[in-house]
Design a protein around this motif. Structure first.
Motif, PDB file in Angstrom:
ATOM      1  N   PHE A   1       0.946  -1.266   0.108  1.00 25.42           N
ATOM      2  CA  PHE A   1      -0.018  -0.017   0.060  1.00 25.42           C
ATOM      3  C   PHE A   1       0.983   1.022  -0.092  1.00 25.42           C
ATOM      4  O   PHE A   1       1.760   1.574   1.008  1.00 25.42           O
ATOM      5  N   GLU A   2       0.715   2.040  -0.995  1.00 28.05           N
ATOM      6  CA  GLU A   2       1.648   3.346  -1.304  1.00 28.05           C
ATOM      7  C   GLU A   2       3.170   2.935  -1.292  1.00 28.05           C
ATOM      8  O   GLU A   2       3.871   3.377  -0.571  1.00 28.05           O
ATOM      9  N   ASN A   3       3.367   1.840  -1.869  1.00 28.11           N
ATOM     10  CA  ASN A   3       4.839   1.188  -1.836  1.00 28.11           C
ATOM     11  C   ASN A   3       5.231   0.902  -0.828  1.00 28.11           C
ATOM     12  O   ASN A   3       6.466   0.270  -0.674  1.00 28.11           O
ATOM     13  N   GLU A   4       4.524   0.622   0.336  1.00 29.83           N
ATOM     14  CA  GLU A   4       4.811   0.148   1.674  1.00 29.83           C
ATOM     15  C   GLU A   4       4.407  -1.515   1.836  1.00 29.83           C
ATOM     16  O   GLU A   4       3.259  -1.741   1.424  1.00 29.83           O
TER      17      GLU A   4
ATOM     18  N   ASN B   1       9.395  -1.748  -7.438  1.00 27.05           N
ATOM     19  CA  ASN B   1       9.203  -1.699  -6.137  1.00 27.05           C
ATOM     20  C   ASN B   1       9.029  -2.582  -5.195  1.00 27.05           C
ATOM     21  O   ASN B   1       8.912  -2.396  -4.046  1.00 27.05           O
TER      22      ASN B   1
ATOM     23  N   ASN C   1       2.851  -4.719   3.290  1.00 27.25           N
ATOM     24  CA  ASN C   1       1.998  -5.050   4.569  1.00 27.25           C
ATOM     25  C   ASN C   1       2.045  -6.712   4.309  1.00 27.25           C
ATOM     26  O   ASN C   1       1.672  -7.300   3.347  1.00 27.25           O
TER      27      ASN C   1
END
Length: 322
Positions: free
Chosen positions: A246-249, A290, A251
């Motif tokens: 989510f948004e390049n993060e 990413n 999880n």
């Protein structure tokens, strides 16, 4: 000791074809715009891509058991099994989900047989939400059986904290149900929980309400009278890996949880320490630059990519049979 390879994967909206006669009228109206262009050819491409990943698992032999979510019906799953190497049997039950996406299990029919009926336990908020799906499998040639619980908890689409109470309800339901299973079956039956929980191992729903811990010894202690679960994905979360981005993060939303009956030294089915992993095969080009999974999406969306797979990575683990 024999090992059994178990996997879980959110298949990202695996719907039957746009004009499927198997789809109820209310659902056809609900999905009319979303499934525009979801032809037999598009579905076949999605199934082909998924099957390549599934077949790569377990050193190229495929999982012994595969739990899945975001599947519309048994027909879509049967089409998937036809592209796989092993003789999988489909265990699926229709639910009341508002988008018609369900949980199911595929299991090798030459290794396991189903005990009793497939059972689904409805999670209630203001109305019915996604069910917890339970199956009991017996290892063929033995008298050993174990229980699998598939989960797909309410999403974060309304905001992580705004939607958190709904996942807490699901967690409380799971914890309650785990207490009931040994009462209804046998006190020592191994229980393996898996799913897309839409929360990470450290979030309140899993820690405080599902009683999911990273301390294996506390869960397996014979003095333990609580329905604690050992979360095998804590280690992975600490390594900055993810099953969903989510948004390049990254999880870790997809997880395996083990009841004490699948952890103690006298259990006949036990989790193999540190065997839980995220399944990524770079030769299949499964991730973006990413690191996020390359999703397939749908022709009705701008992100449609016929070379994609799912917006989640699959996960796997090993259990040993004594």
């Amino acid at each position: 000791m024999k090992q059994h390879f178990i996997a879980w994967w959110n298949l990202e909206n695996l719907f039957d074809v746009e004009n499927s006669a198997l789809r109820p009228e209310w659902l056809a109206k609900e999905l009319a715009g979303e499934l525009k262009g979801w032809t037999k050819e598009v579905l076949d491409k999605k199934l082909t891509n998924l099957s390549k990943v599934i077949s790569k698992m377990n050193n190229g032999t495929g999982p012994d058991i595969l739990g899945v979510c975001e599947v519309e019906n048994e027909n879509a799953l049967q089409l998937l099994t036809k592209k796989l190497k092993r003789k999988y049997k489909v265990a699926h039950k229709e639910t009341k989900d508002q988008r018609g996406i369900d949980i199911a299990f595929l299991y090798d029919s030459e290794k396991y047989s189903q005990v009793g009926k497939l059972f689904s336990y409805e999670v209630i908020k203001r109305s019915a939400t996604r069910d917890i799906l339970q199956i009991e499998l017996k290892i063929k040639g033995t008298n050993k059986s174990f229980i699998l619980l598939g989960n797909h908890w309410p999403s974060r689409s309304a905001g992580q904290y705004e939607s958190e109470p709904f996942r807490i309800i699901a967690a409380e339901t799971l914890s309650y149900w785990i207490e009931r299973i040994p009462e209804k079956t046998t006190p020592t039956i191994p229980i393996i929980v898996m799913g897309d929980f839409n929360d990470e191992p450290h979030d309140r729903s899993l820690r405080e309400y599902a009683l999911s811990l990273k301390n294996k010894s506390k869960v397996s202690s014979k003095r333990n009278t609580n329905p604690y679960l050992f979360n095998a994905m804590w280690e992975i979360a600490g390594q900055r890996q993810g099953t969903f981005f989510f948004e390049n993060e990254p999880n870790v939303l997809d997880q395996f949880l083990f009841h004490r009956n699948a952890l103690t030294t006298d259990s006949y089915i036990t989790y193999v320490d540190s065997s839980a992993r995220v399944e990524i095969f770079d030769d299949l080009n499964m991730r973006t630059k990413n690191g996020a999974p390359i999703k397939f999406s749908r022709p009705s969306e701008s992100g449609f990519n016929e070379n994609g797979f799912s917006d989640h990575f699959p996960i796997s683990c090993l259990v040993e049979e004594k």
